[in-house]
Scaffold this active site. Structure first.
Site, PDB file in Angstrom:
ATOM      1  N   THR A 190      -8.555 -15.852   4.745  1.00 52.37           N
ATOM      2  CA  THR A 190      -7.102 -16.052   4.792  1.00 52.37           C
ATOM      3  C   THR A 190      -6.432 -14.682   4.823  1.00 52.37           C
ATOM      4  O   THR A 190      -5.828 -14.246   3.843  1.00 52.37           O
ATOM      5  CB  THR A 190      -6.609 -16.854   3.569  1.00 52.37           C
ATOM      6  OG1 THR A 190      -7.105 -16.224   2.372  1.00 52.37           O
ATOM      7  CG2 THR A 190      -7.091 -18.286   3.618  1.00 52.37           C
ATOM      8  N   ASP A 240       8.079   8.635  -6.549  1.00 53.31           N
ATOM      9  CA  ASP A 240       9.231   9.484  -6.223  1.00 53.31           C
ATOM     10  C   ASP A 240       9.541   9.530  -4.735  1.00 53.31           C
ATOM     11  O   ASP A 240      10.330  10.356  -4.283  1.00 53.31           O
ATOM     12  CB  ASP A 240       8.986  10.905  -6.730  1.00 53.31           C
ATOM     13  CG  ASP A 240       7.744  11.551  -6.101  1.00 53.31           C
ATOM     14  OD1 ASP A 240       7.089  10.892  -5.272  1.00 53.31           O
ATOM     15  OD2 ASP A 240       7.442  12.711  -6.438  1.00 53.31           O
ATOM     16  N   ASN A 284      -4.043   8.907   4.174  1.00 52.37           N
ATOM     17  CA  ASN A 284      -2.773   8.418   4.731  1.00 52.37           C
ATOM     18  C   ASN A 284      -2.689   8.523   6.254  1.00 52.37           C
ATOM     19  O   ASN A 284      -2.104   7.669   6.912  1.00 52.37           O
ATOM     20  CB  ASN A 284      -1.594   9.204   4.142  1.00 52.37           C
ATOM     21  CG  ASN A 284      -1.356   8.895   2.676  1.00 52.37           C
ATOM     22  OD1 ASN A 284      -1.678   7.806   2.202  1.00 52.37           O
ATOM     23  ND2 ASN A 284      -0.782   9.849   1.949  1.00 52.37           N
ATOM     24  N   GLY A 342       3.723  10.682  -8.902  1.00 54.35           N
ATOM     25  CA  GLY A 342       4.493   9.591  -9.470  1.00 54.35           C
ATOM     26  C   GLY A 342       5.339   8.902  -8.415  1.00 54.35           C
ATOM     27  O   GLY A 342       5.352   9.276  -7.244  1.00 54.35           O
ATOM     28  N   SER A 393       7.835  10.634  -2.397  1.00 51.10           N
ATOM     29  CA  SER A 393       7.366  11.850  -1.735  1.00 51.10           C
ATOM     30  C   SER A 393       6.566  11.528  -0.481  1.00 51.10           C
ATOM     31  O   SER A 393       6.542  12.310   0.477  1.00 51.10           O
ATOM     32  CB  SER A 393       6.520  12.706  -2.694  1.00 51.10           C
ATOM     33  OG  SER A 393       5.368  12.001  -3.137  1.00 51.10           O
ATOM     34  N   ARG A 405       0.825  -1.212   0.000  1.00 56.46           N
ATOM     35  CA  ARG A 405       0.000   0.000   0.000  1.00 56.46           C
ATOM     36  C   ARG A 405       0.859   1.263   0.000  1.00 56.46           C
ATOM     37  O   ARG A 405       0.519   2.262  -0.645  1.00 56.46           O
ATOM     38  CB  ARG A 405      -0.913  -0.014   1.223  1.00 56.46           C
ATOM     39  CG  ARG A 405      -1.928   1.123   1.279  1.00 56.46           C
ATOM     40  CD  ARG A 405      -2.965   0.853   2.348  1.00 56.46           C
ATOM     41  NE  ARG A 405      -3.970   1.902   2.393  1.00 56.46           N
ATOM     42  CZ  ARG A 405      -4.147   2.722   3.426  1.00 56.46           C
ATOM     43  NH1 ARG A 405      -3.387   2.604   4.508  1.00 56.46           N
ATOM     44  NH2 ARG A 405      -5.088   3.643   3.408  1.00 56.46           N
ATOM     45  N   PRO A 446      -7.521   6.823  -3.779  1.00 57.78           N
ATOM     46  CA  PRO A 446      -8.848   6.202  -3.779  1.00 57.78           C
ATOM     47  C   PRO A 446      -9.498   6.289  -2.398  1.00 57.78           C
ATOM     48  O   PRO A 446      -8.853   6.064  -1.382  1.00 57.78           O
ATOM     49  CB  PRO A 446      -8.543   4.743  -4.149  1.00 57.78           C
ATOM     50  CG  PRO A 446      -7.226   4.794  -4.853  1.00 57.78           C
ATOM     51  CD  PRO A 446      -6.464   5.899  -4.197  1.00 57.78           C
ATOM     52  N   HIS A 465      -6.206  -6.357  -1.308  1.00 53.80           N
ATOM     53  CA  HIS A 465      -6.976  -6.432  -0.060  1.00 53.80           C
ATOM     54  C   HIS A 465      -7.244  -7.874   0.360  1.00 53.80           C
ATOM     55  O   HIS A 465      -7.994  -8.112   1.315  1.00 53.80           O
ATOM     56  CB  HIS A 465      -8.289  -5.668  -0.195  1.00 53.80           C
ATOM     57  CG  HIS A 465      -8.117  -4.181  -0.150  1.00 53.80           C
ATOM     58  ND1 HIS A 465      -9.166  -3.295  -0.217  1.00 53.80           N
ATOM     59  CD2 HIS A 465      -6.994  -3.416  -0.033  1.00 53.80           C
ATOM     60  CE1 HIS A 465      -8.703  -2.057  -0.154  1.00 53.80           C
ATOM     61  NE2 HIS A 465      -7.388  -2.113  -0.047  1.00 53.80           N
ATOM     62  N   THR A 466      -6.640  -8.811  -0.328  1.00 56.43           N
ATOM     63  CA  THR A 466      -6.671 -10.193   0.144  1.00 56.43           C
ATOM     64  C   THR A 466      -5.784 -10.354   1.368  1.00 56.43           C
ATOM     65  O   THR A 466      -5.837 -11.370   2.061  1.00 56.43           O
ATOM     66  CB  THR A 466      -6.210 -11.163  -0.966  1.00 56.43           C
ATOM     67  OG1 THR A 466      -6.409 -12.507  -0.531  1.00 56.43           O
ATOM     68  CG2 THR A 466      -4.732 -10.972  -1.296  1.00 56.43           C
ATOM     69  N   HIS A 504       0.424   4.191  -2.691  1.00 56.84           N
ATOM     70  CA  HIS A 504       0.060   5.548  -2.307  1.00 56.84           C
ATOM     71  C   HIS A 504       1.137   6.554  -2.702  1.00 56.84           C
ATOM     72  O   HIS A 504       0.835   7.726  -2.936  1.00 56.84           O
ATOM     73  CB  HIS A 504      -0.217   5.621  -0.806  1.00 56.84           C
ATOM     74  CG  HIS A 504      -1.593   5.197  -0.431  1.00 56.84           C
ATOM     75  ND1 HIS A 504      -2.380   5.876   0.476  1.00 56.84           N
ATOM     76  CD2 HIS A 504      -2.363   4.149  -0.847  1.00 56.84           C
ATOM     77  CE1 HIS A 504      -3.554   5.279   0.598  1.00 56.84           C
ATOM     78  NE2 HIS A 504      -3.559   4.213  -0.188  1.00 56.84           N
TER      79      HIS A 504
END
Length: 319
Positions: free
Chosen positions: A242, A74, A94, A72, A76, A62, A163, A193-194, A66
């Protein structure tokens, strides 16, 4: 004569630009000569971290995602506040949620010991995501390297271009499209998200205010640890079957209306992505293959290369 010299200089300049652009492309063997043990060193650090806390695998995937969605790939997202920087860590998507920073800092520290000033934090993020996937049984992919680190962060973009856990299907498809990712890429990437967990605050509305698009037994189970008010940070597995293994149960859960987040269940709610969810629920290898291909695309979102940016000595601050 002067015009001929001028023309020759112009041609030479163009050739130099072409050469620089060619050299600036990402490459899977970017560090083969400058830091041949970089990938092994990163892998060891990542495996050690996940062995201590299995959930960290999802967090590292993640974190890379993110990062790449804002400015991009980078690094950041790793920057802390400073006199010139307002950290992306404060963004709604975040704050108190994205984690794993210390793992990346440690991997960077280990790499700096063998190759000071060579390997970027952005590349470490990309490699860490791949190694995390592999450690919990997920797919591997060839990570292209050569990214450089930004000297800026963008909180406003982070607040609008990540998102949202309550996003509609159309808005998700549109957002991913702006990053060069298709609806299939979006569904495959959502399959991350599994593994991992989500905070109560992100799924409270779904389990308390939705009776038509959720399995009622599943909702009742989630309510036991996620009260109608309070306990916002209480965690629940995104895949209750699982939760620590990378597989395709996430998609099987969606078909049973057991998606934890609204943005999960919307992938299978009578819309255009239903067929992809059905396909992945039956064909794990296809899902894993598409996930790996989509992660490669994510890693290629507007990287800084060549002489752009810098190679940070510490991932949380500019040099």
């Amino acid at each position: 004569m002067a015009s001929s010299i001028s023309f020759a200089c112009t041609v030479l300049t163009l050739l130099l630009i072409i050469c620089v652009q060619s050299e600036a492309k990402l490459s899977s063997n970017f560090y083969d000569s400058t830091c041949p043990n970089a990938l092994t060193t990163i892998r060891t650090a990542i495996r050690t971290a996940i062995s201590r806390e299995r959930r960290m695998a999802a967090s590292l995937v993640r974190l890379h995602f993110h990062d790449c969605f804002i400015q991009g790939c980078d690094a950041s997202i790793l920057l802390n506040d400073s006199s010139t920087i307002t950290s992306e860590k404060h963004a709604t998507g975040n704050m108190n949620s994205v984690r794993g920073f210390q793992v990346i800092d440690n991997a960077k520290s280990q790499v700096e010991k063998i190759c000071p000033g060579v390997v970027s934090c952005a590349d470490i993020l990309a490699v860490a995501a791949r190694d995390a996937s592999v450690y919990v049984g997920g797919p591997s992919w060839k990570v292209k390297l050569g990214r450089r680190d930004s000297t800026t962060a963008n909180l406003s973009l982070a607040n609008t271009q990540l998102p949202d856990f309550q996003a509609s299907l159309d808005s998700l498809i549109s957002l991913f499209s702006t990053k060069g990712l298709s609806a299939r890429d979006m569904v495959a990437l959502s399959g991350a998200h599994t593994i991992g967990q989500a905070q109560c605050v992100t799924f409270r509305t779904r389990i308390y205010c939705n009776t038509s698009d959720i399995n009622l037994g599943f909702a009742a189970t989630r309510k036991r640890k996620c009260p109608a008010s309070g306990g916002d940070a209480t965690l629940a597995p995104l895949d209750p079957v699982t939760p620590n293994s990378f597989d395709n149960n996430y998609f099987k859960n969606l078909i049973k209306k057991k998606g934890l987040l609204a943005s999960d269940q919307v992938l299978f709610s009578g819309g255009s992505t239903d067929s992809i969810v059905l396909e992945y629920s039956k064909k794990r290898k296809k899902f894993e293959s598409d996930f790996a291909a989509a992660m490669i695309k994510v890693g290629n979102i507007n990287p800084l290369t060549g002489s752009e940016g810098q190679i940070r000595k510490l991932c949380y601050t500019v040099n």
